[in-house]
Design an enzyme around this catalytic site. Structure first.
Site, PDB file in Angstrom:
ATOM      1  N   ARG A   1       3.394  -7.612  14.218  1.00  0.00           N
ATOM      2  CA  ARG A   1       2.691  -6.551  13.480  1.00  0.00           C
ATOM      3  C   ARG A   1       1.418  -7.099  12.845  1.00  0.00           C
ATOM      4  O   ARG A   1       0.394  -6.408  12.769  1.00  0.00           O
ATOM      5  CB  ARG A   1       3.618  -5.943  12.423  1.00  0.00           C
ATOM      6  CG  ARG A   1       4.721  -5.096  13.056  1.00  0.00           C
ATOM      7  CD  ARG A   1       5.837  -4.829  12.086  1.00  0.00           C
ATOM      8  NE  ARG A   1       5.458  -3.936  11.006  1.00  0.00           N
ATOM      9  CZ  ARG A   1       6.111  -3.858   9.854  1.00  0.00           C
ATOM     10  NH1 ARG A   1       7.146  -4.628   9.613  1.00  0.00           N
ATOM     11  NH2 ARG A   1       5.709  -3.014   8.938  1.00  0.00           N
TER      12      ARG A   1
ATOM     13  N   LYS B   1       0.812  -1.219   0.000  1.00  0.00           N
ATOM     14  CA  LYS B   1       0.000   0.000   0.000  1.00  0.00           C
ATOM     15  C   LYS B   1       0.847   1.271   0.000  1.00  0.00           C
ATOM     16  O   LYS B   1       0.445   2.278  -0.570  1.00  0.00           O
ATOM     17  CB  LYS B   1      -1.004   0.011   1.155  1.00  0.00           C
ATOM     18  CG  LYS B   1      -0.402  -0.013   2.535  1.00  0.00           C
ATOM     19  CD  LYS B   1      -1.507  -0.145   3.578  1.00  0.00           C
ATOM     20  CE  LYS B   1      -0.984   0.069   5.001  1.00  0.00           C
ATOM     21  NZ  LYS B   1       0.218  -0.734   5.336  1.00  0.00           N
TER      22      LYS B   1
ATOM     23  N   ARG C   1      12.458  -7.248   2.198  1.00  0.00           N
ATOM     24  CA  ARG C   1      12.391  -5.803   1.961  1.00  0.00           C
ATOM     25  C   ARG C   1      13.649  -5.100   2.480  1.00  0.00           C
ATOM     26  O   ARG C   1      14.117  -5.376   3.574  1.00  0.00           O
ATOM     27  CB  ARG C   1      11.149  -5.225   2.654  1.00  0.00           C
ATOM     28  CG  ARG C   1      11.019  -3.719   2.448  1.00  0.00           C
ATOM     29  CD  ARG C   1       9.629  -3.234   2.662  1.00  0.00           C
ATOM     30  NE  ARG C   1       9.254  -3.161   4.076  1.00  0.00           N
ATOM     31  CZ  ARG C   1       8.096  -2.670   4.505  1.00  0.00           C
ATOM     32  NH1 ARG C   1       7.207  -2.253   3.627  1.00  0.00           N
ATOM     33  NH2 ARG C   1       7.827  -2.625   5.782  1.00  0.00           N
TER      34      ARG C   1
ATOM     35  N   ARG D   1      -5.290   3.419  12.064  1.00  0.00           N
ATOM     36  CA  ARG D   1      -4.919   2.035  12.324  1.00  0.00           C
ATOM     37  C   ARG D   1      -5.744   1.438  13.449  1.00  0.00           C
ATOM     38  O   ARG D   1      -5.623   0.257  13.744  1.00  0.00           O
ATOM     39  CB  ARG D   1      -3.455   1.997  12.716  1.00  0.00           C
ATOM     40  CG  ARG D   1      -2.564   1.146  11.817  1.00  0.00           C
ATOM     41  CD  ARG D   1      -1.172   1.198  12.403  1.00  0.00           C
ATOM     42  NE  ARG D   1      -0.215   0.355  11.752  1.00  0.00           N
ATOM     43  CZ  ARG D   1       0.623   0.747  10.821  1.00  0.00           C
ATOM     44  NH1 ARG D   1       0.564   1.972  10.351  1.00  0.00           N
ATOM     45  NH2 ARG D   1       1.526  -0.095  10.342  1.00  0.00           N
TER      46      ARG D   1
ATOM     47  N   ARG E   1      14.655  -2.737   7.693  1.00  0.00           N
ATOM     48  CA  ARG E   1      13.996  -2.055   8.808  1.00  0.00           C
ATOM     49  C   ARG E   1      14.042  -2.973  10.031  1.00  0.00           C
ATOM     50  O   ARG E   1      13.845  -4.172   9.911  1.00  0.00           O
ATOM     51  CB  ARG E   1      12.530  -1.784   8.438  1.00  0.00           C
ATOM     52  CG  ARG E   1      12.327  -0.455   7.747  1.00  0.00           C
ATOM     53  CD  ARG E   1      10.930  -0.302   7.198  1.00  0.00           C
ATOM     54  NE  ARG E   1       9.867  -0.506   8.176  1.00  0.00           N
ATOM     55  CZ  ARG E   1       8.587  -0.250   7.943  1.00  0.00           C
ATOM     56  NH1 ARG E   1       8.218   0.226   6.760  1.00  0.00           N
ATOM     57  NH2 ARG E   1       7.678  -0.458   8.856  1.00  0.00           N
TER      58      ARG E   1
END
Ligand code: AMP
Length: 224
Positions: free
Chosen positions: A177, A19, A133, A94, A166
């Site tokens: 998460r 997203k 990532r 969120r 990250r």
């Protein structure tokens, strides 16, 4: 786009659904800012502000920063001149509480959400994606070791700096998460569905197909 006085979008979906990448693309296409609370928080962490230090601890564990903190950031950001024609919110709201705060902020500005785009991807695919990532610590450009690697496999194509992972993309943090997402964020799907704002997009398609589906959904809403 000309049909809208302002275009206010929310990008909803699990971490790693793509997203953020889609939000950046839409931001260029519609010329409205991409506002990511995650990016704003990481900026605070980089600058070692009091807020940043507090947030880092929570982010590194895959938890959610308090509604008060992120809502204050969003209030300040949406009030800025460049957001007058609209905004693409990524990573906010969120929680249901944040969604209510956002309603208040937009109402105050005489605006409302035009669309909520849910980019959905199954959990297992998320774990696979986020594990690979990497991003540039300087310009923030995001890569993937398998799906979109940098030219030499290691350094940012633009800055030449070594890419980093990250802290919250480590597998155990990703799991946490996802738990937070299902518990606290997923209720927003129903909330926005009931309001008739939700568009659901299959985020496991390739990137161009996801973009096309989103643009189509936004375009369609202009006709209503
Ligand atoms: P993101 O880049 O959107 O994945 O966000 C990274 C991390 O920042 C999240 O795991 C949270 O710890 C924190 N964060 C970002 N946005 C919010 C939000 N709207 N509410 C609470 N925490 C947030």
């Amino acid at each position: 786009m000309s049909m809208y006085r302002s275009l206010n979008l929310v990008m909803l979906g699990p971490p790693g659904s793509g997203k953020g990448t889609q939000a950046k693309f839409l931001s260029e296409r519609y010329r409205i800012p991409h506002v990511s609370t995650g990016d704003m928080l990481r900026e605070e962490v980089r600058n070692r502000t009091t807020l940043g230090l507090k947030a880092k601890e929570i982010m590194d564990q895959g938890g959610l920063v308090s509604d008060e903190i992120v809502s204050a950031m969003i209030l300040k950001r949406l009030d800025q001149e460049d957001c007058a024609r609209g905004v693409i919110l990524d990573g906010y709201p969120r929680t249901v509480e944040q969604a209510h705060v956002l309603d208040g902020i937009l109402a105050e500005l005489g605006r409302a959400l035009e669309r909520v785009i849910l980019v959905d991807v199954p959990d297992e695919e998320i774990v696979r994606r986020l594990g690979g990532r990497r991003s540039c610590p300087k310009c923030g450009k995001v890569y993937h070791l398998i799906y979109s690697p940098p030219a030499d496999g290691v350094h940012c194509d633009v800055c030449g700096i070594e890419l980093v992972q990250r802290d919250d993309d480590k597998e155990e943090v990703i799991r946490q998460r996802l738990i937070q997402y299902h518990e606290k964020t997923q209720p927003l799907v129903e909330l926005y569905e009931q309001r008739g704002l939700l568009v659901e997009i299959d985020g496991s398609q390739d990137m161009e197909a996801v973009t096309a589906a989103i643009v189509d959904a936004i375009g369609a809403s202009a006709d209503q």
